[in-house]
Design a protein around this motif. Structure first.
Motif, PDB file in Angstrom:
ATOM      1  N   ILE A  14      -5.169   8.438  -8.963  1.00 39.21           N
ATOM      2  CA  ILE A  14      -4.491   7.714 -10.038  1.00 39.21           C
ATOM      3  C   ILE A  14      -3.028   7.459  -9.667  1.00 39.21           C
ATOM      4  CG2 ILE A  14      -3.719   7.854 -12.442  1.00 39.21           C
ATOM      5  CD1 ILE A  14      -6.297   9.327 -13.086  1.00 39.21           C
ATOM      6  N   ASN A  15      -2.396   8.442  -9.025  1.00 44.82           N
ATOM      7  CA  ASN A  15      -1.024   8.228  -8.535  1.00 44.82           C
ATOM      8  C   ASN A  15      -0.974   7.128  -7.480  1.00 44.82           C
ATOM      9  OD1 ASN A  15       0.633  10.020 -10.036  1.00 44.82           O
ATOM     10  ND2 ASN A  15      -0.175  11.758  -8.891  1.00 44.82           N
ATOM     11  N   LYS A  16      -2.015   7.082  -6.606  1.00 47.53           N
ATOM     12  CA  LYS A  16      -2.085   6.009  -5.621  1.00 47.53           C
ATOM     13  C   LYS A  16      -2.221   4.656  -6.324  1.00 47.53           C
ATOM     14  CE  LYS A  16      -2.720   6.259  -1.639  1.00 47.53           C
ATOM     15  NZ  LYS A  16      -1.783   6.076  -0.501  1.00 47.53           N
ATOM     16  N   LYS A  17      -2.997   4.631  -7.410  1.00 41.50           N
ATOM     17  CA  LYS A  17      -3.139   3.411  -8.198  1.00 41.50           C
ATOM     18  C   LYS A  17      -1.776   2.962  -8.744  1.00 41.50           C
ATOM     19  CE  LYS A  17      -4.440   0.607 -11.656  1.00 41.50           C
ATOM     20  NZ  LYS A  17      -4.904  -0.768 -11.488  1.00 41.50           N
ATOM     21  N   ILE A  18      -1.001   3.904  -9.253  1.00 40.38           N
ATOM     22  CA  ILE A  18       0.323   3.584  -9.811  1.00 40.38           C
ATOM     23  C   ILE A  18       1.244   3.054  -8.723  1.00 40.38           C
ATOM     24  CG2 ILE A  18       2.358   4.567 -10.932  1.00 40.38           C
ATOM     25  CD1 ILE A  18       0.453   6.516 -12.354  1.00 40.38           C
ATOM     26  N   GLU A  19       1.188   3.663  -7.525  1.00 45.28           N
ATOM     27  CA  GLU A  19       2.048   3.240  -6.418  1.00 45.28           C
ATOM     28  C   GLU A  19       1.711   1.822  -5.943  1.00 45.28           C
ATOM     29  OE1 GLU A  19       2.439   7.774  -4.552  1.00 45.28           O
ATOM     30  OE2 GLU A  19       1.572   6.143  -3.365  1.00 45.28           O
ATOM     31  N   ASP A  20       0.411   1.496  -5.873  1.00 44.60           N
ATOM     32  CA  ASP A  20      -0.024   0.224  -5.294  1.00 44.60           C
ATOM     33  C   ASP A  20      -0.109  -0.906  -6.313  1.00 44.60           C
ATOM     34  OD1 ASP A  20      -2.443   1.886  -3.132  1.00 44.60           O
ATOM     35  OD2 ASP A  20      -0.281   1.646  -2.968  1.00 44.60           O
ATOM     36  N   SER A  21      -0.107  -0.575  -7.598  1.00 42.79           N
ATOM     37  CA  SER A  21      -0.398  -1.583  -8.619  1.00 42.79           C
ATOM     38  C   SER A  21       0.720  -2.613  -8.727  1.00 42.79           C
ATOM     39  CB  SER A  21      -0.613  -0.906  -9.979  1.00 42.79           C
ATOM     40  OG  SER A  21      -0.891  -1.876 -10.951  1.00 42.79           O
ATOM     41  N   THR A  22       0.296  -3.887  -8.706  1.00 39.96           N
ATOM     42  CA  THR A  22       1.226  -4.989  -8.983  1.00 39.96           C
ATOM     43  C   THR A  22       0.973  -5.578 -10.358  1.00 39.96           C
ATOM     44  OG1 THR A  22      -0.310  -6.537  -7.921  1.00 39.96           O
ATOM     45  CG2 THR A  22       1.417  -5.587  -6.538  1.00 39.96           C
ATOM     46  N   ASN A  23      -0.105  -5.123 -10.993  1.00 42.14           N
ATOM     47  CA  ASN A  23      -0.454  -5.575 -12.340  1.00 42.14           C
ATOM     48  C   ASN A  23       0.075  -4.561 -13.351  1.00 42.14           C
ATOM     49  OD1 ASN A  23      -2.282  -5.540 -14.818  1.00 42.14           O
ATOM     50  ND2 ASN A  23      -2.864  -7.468 -13.851  1.00 42.14           N
ATOM     51  N   ILE A  24       0.959  -4.992 -14.239  1.00 45.82           N
ATOM     52  CA  ILE A  24       1.600  -4.039 -15.145  1.00 45.82           C
ATOM     53  C   ILE A  24       0.612  -3.439 -16.138  1.00 45.82           C
ATOM     54  CG2 ILE A  24       3.899  -5.020 -14.926  1.00 45.82           C
ATOM     55  CD1 ILE A  24       3.457  -6.606 -17.424  1.00 45.82           C
ATOM     56  N   LYS A  25      -0.448  -4.197 -16.500  1.00 38.11           N
ATOM     57  CA  LYS A  25      -1.455  -3.633 -17.400  1.00 38.11           C
ATOM     58  C   LYS A  25      -2.225  -2.516 -16.719  1.00 38.11           C
ATOM     59  CE  LYS A  25      -2.220  -7.648 -20.388  1.00 38.11           C
ATOM     60  NZ  LYS A  25      -3.218  -8.618 -20.907  1.00 38.11           N
ATOM     61  N   GLY A  26      -2.589  -2.756 -15.439  1.00 39.35           N
ATOM     62  CA  GLY A  26      -3.289  -1.719 -14.700  1.00 39.35           C
ATOM     63  C   GLY A  26      -2.429  -0.481 -14.528  1.00 39.35           C
ATOM     64  N   ARG A  27      -1.135  -0.674 -14.282  1.00 35.65           N
ATOM     65  CA  ARG A  27      -0.221   0.456 -14.138  1.00 35.65           C
ATOM     66  C   ARG A  27      -0.108   1.240 -15.451  1.00 35.65           C
ATOM     67  NH1 ARG A  27       3.977   2.002 -10.810  1.00 35.65           N
ATOM     68  NH2 ARG A  27       5.716   3.068 -11.823  1.00 35.65           N
ATOM     69  N   ALA A  28      -0.099   0.492 -16.564  1.00 39.33           N
ATOM     70  CA  ALA A  28      -0.011   1.153 -17.869  1.00 39.33           C
ATOM     71  C   ALA A  28      -1.245   2.006 -18.135  1.00 39.33           C
ATOM     72  CB  ALA A  28       0.157   0.102 -18.970  1.00 39.33           C
ATOM     73  N   ASN A  29      -2.431   1.478 -17.832  1.00 38.15           N
ATOM     74  CA  ASN A  29      -3.665   2.246 -18.035  1.00 38.15           C
ATOM     75  C   ASN A  29      -3.684   3.499 -17.172  1.00 38.15           C
ATOM     76  OD1 ASN A  29      -4.711   0.474 -19.917  1.00 38.15           O
ATOM     77  ND2 ASN A  29      -5.686  -0.817 -18.383  1.00 38.15           N
ATOM     78  N   ALA A  30      -3.212   3.361 -15.915  1.00 38.62           N
ATOM     79  CA  ALA A  30      -3.187   4.511 -15.026  1.00 38.62           C
ATOM     80  C   ALA A  30      -2.240   5.600 -15.558  1.00 38.62           C
ATOM     81  CB  ALA A  30      -2.758   4.081 -13.626  1.00 38.62           C
ATOM     82  N   LEU A  31      -1.082   5.195 -16.059  1.00 37.17           N
ATOM     83  CA  LEU A  31      -0.137   6.161 -16.616  1.00 37.17           C
ATOM     84  C   LEU A  31      -0.726   6.865 -17.835  1.00 37.17           C
ATOM     85  CD1 LEU A  31       3.156   4.080 -16.357  1.00 37.17           C
ATOM     86  CD2 LEU A  31       2.692   6.222 -15.162  1.00 37.17           C
ATOM     87  N   LEU A  32      -1.457   6.120 -18.665  1.00 29.58           N
ATOM     88  CA  LEU A  32      -2.070   6.714 -19.854  1.00 29.58           C
ATOM     89  C   LEU A  32      -3.145   7.723 -19.460  1.00 29.58           C
ATOM     90  CD1 LEU A  32      -2.052   6.649 -22.946  1.00 29.58           C
ATOM     91  CD2 LEU A  32      -3.808   4.879 -22.854  1.00 29.58           C
ATOM     92  N   ASN A  33      -3.995   7.361 -18.490  1.00 29.36           N
ATOM     93  CA  ASN A  33      -5.044   8.288 -18.035  1.00 29.36           C
ATOM     94  C   ASN A  33      -4.427   9.548 -17.433  1.00 29.36           C
ATOM     95  OD1 ASN A  33      -7.085   6.576 -18.822  1.00 29.36           O
ATOM     96  ND2 ASN A  33      -7.229   5.546 -16.837  1.00 29.36           N
TER      97      ASN A  33
END
Length: 516
Positions: free
Chosen positions: A236-255
């Protein structure tokens, strides 16, 4: 693309050259995966030039439809694509354009939840496929259609076949995409090991220039289902680091905040939630900007239609005016010959009088306008001050409401944790047995007591959900409350009298359909 964009603006092109340039620029822009909006006016030139019996018009309609898809104008997009398909029927040898038209039309029907029409479009798309890569794309689309129509077995078969074609074509990006879809499908069936196998395959085949955030998020979710939280946190941290989509980053932070909350790290949970709220605010303003852009595009389209109507009316008015003017010239000619001097003198006197009246009227209008401008400036200054004061008061009240909501939620959770049934649930979640069949679950009486306790404590929360989704049952509402409290899927299943999460997954899927 660079050569087309480098064409000097001063270059004068004929209508034929302009139409051809529009098609080339739209095709290059689409292949580079850039927005087609800058090509809008050029595509209108192409549509105006090419007739219904020319293949190029179908190509222009294809990119015009894709442009409308980008602007979320679904009805207009489908209209352009269907018109393109009607024209391309006259050119059976042009399979490539027909294939792209069916692909875009199927995707638009799918997004509009017209699944039967989408399925027919994807079947026609498959008939147009000649290469292994094209067949893998078409089969993957058909698999999506079967998945949403609750034909999971057929969807899996088609996805596996699509993966075979992608591997034959050696298209790494397509292999990665289909493997990711397979992973998600198996994960929904709780076949976590198989899902993890395809998730790792998708990450292995993903080209280096592609974003990996969605792939990391998928693996993180699988580890979360397997209750391997350390691995889940890593991906999930890797998802946050690589994400360019702010919605995807928000979901990852929530999870990630949910996991930290389960681990008892409340400080990290709070920090993650603050980051999540900041991103949600940013998403809101971005969506507002996109809506404004869509409205501008919509009004531009309406303006073009009105301009065409105005041109037709203008031609008619011009013809009438010319006819009237000719008649007037003839009458004027004879009148001029009869009494030239008298008519000229009268006209000069009238013109002078009208000019004086207009001058007086303009002077009065200027003075009145100046006075109104001064008043409006004063009112504007007053309104700005009032607006700033109101905004400050609104912000203070919103902060108070937010704080009260947090206190209310904490109080509910505390009340629930004081109950005997909560202690019973905690005891069930911590039981350590070698076999699933040995797990203890809540009895019917305990489940009834749990339902009464939760529905009593979380009355306000449940009332809000019932307003939005009136079809939900009491068991569905109980599940949502337990999930909101933060119990794991396994613990919730034990509360409902189930030793595994299979029934709970079915409930989640049903509720997801009802809430859609």
């Amino acid at each position: 693309m660079r050569l087309l964009e480098a064409l000097p603006a001063t270059t004068e092109l004929t209508r034929r050259e302009s139409a051809r340039y529009a098609l080339l620029l739209a095709q290059a822009t689409d292949k580079c995966e850039k927005p087609l909006l800058p090509c809008d006016s050029l595509l209108d030139v192409a549509l105006d030039y090419y007739d219904d019996d020319e293949r190029e018009r179908a190509v222009a309609l294809l990119y015009k439809g894709r442009l409308e898809v980008e602007m979320e104008q679904s009805e207009r997009a489908i209209g352009f694509l269907l018109e393109g398909l009607e024209i391309i029927k006259k050119f059976p040898q042009d399979i490539e354009t027909r294939k792209y038209l069916f692909s875009s039309l199927g995707n638009e029907y799918f997004d509009a939840r017209l699944y039967e029409k989408a399925g027919k479009a994807y079947q026609e798309l498959y008939k147009c496929c000649t290469t292994d890569k094209d067949k893998s794309i078409a089969l993957n689309s058909l698999a999506s259609f079967y998945a949403v129509t609750e034909k999971e077995d057929s969807a899996l078969i088609l996805q596996c076949k699509a993966l075979e074609y992608a591997q034959i074509s050696k298209d790494s990006a397509m292999i990665a995409t289909i493997a990711l879809n397979l992973s998600v499908e198996y994960s929904s069936k709780e076949a976590n090991d198989t899902a993890l196998y395809y998730a790792r395959m998708s990450l292995q085949w993903l080209p280096g220039n592609k974003n990996r955030s969605d792939y990391h998020a998928n693996i993180g979710n699988i580890f979360l289902d397997k209750e391997e939280r350390d691995s889940a946190i890593y991906y999930i941290n890797k998802k946050i680091e690589d994400s360019t989509n702010i919605k995807g980053r928000a979901n990852a932070l929530l999870n990630l905040s949910y996991i930290k909350e389960e681990q008892g790290d409340y400080q990290a949970t709070t920090e993650l939630l603050y980051q999540f709220v900041d991103i949600i605010d940013s998403i809101y303003f971005t969506e507002q900007s996109n809506k404004i852009q869509q409205l501008i595009h919509k009004y531009d389209s309406q303006t073009k239609v009105k301009e065409e109507q105005f041109k037709g009316q203008k031609k008619l008015r011009t013809a009438i005016a010319c006819f009237t003017f000719c008649c007037f010239l003839i009458a004027l000619f004879y009148q001029h010959r009869i009494n030239k001097r008298k008519r000229l003198q009268l006209i000069n006197e009238q013109n002078l009088k009208q000019a004086q009246e207009k001058l007086t009227s303009l002077e009065t209008t200027i003075e009145e306008s100046h006075r109104i401008v001064v008043l409006l400036q004063r009112e504007h200054s007053t309104l700005i001050q009032e607006k700033e004061k109101n905004n400050q008061e609104i912000q203070e009240r919103e902060n108070q409401i937010k704080k009260l909501k947090e206190e209310k939620l904490a109080l509910r959770n505390w009340l629930f944790k004081q109950s005997d049934i909560y202690k019973k649930i905690i005891k069930l979640s911590k039981q350590n047995v070698s076999s699933k069949k040995e797990r203890s679950v809540l009895t019917d009486a305990e489940l009834k007591k749990l339902k009464e306790t939760v529905l009593d404590i979380y009355t306000d929360y449940i009332a809000g959900i019932k307003v939005q989704y009136p079809k939900l049952t009491d068991e569905d509402l109980l599940f949502l409350c337990l999930d909101e409290i933060g119990f794991s899927s396994q613990t919730i299943s034990l509360c409902f009298g189930n030793i595994d999460t299979h029934v709970l997954a079915q409930r989640k899927y049903r509720m997801k359909k009802e809430r859609m």
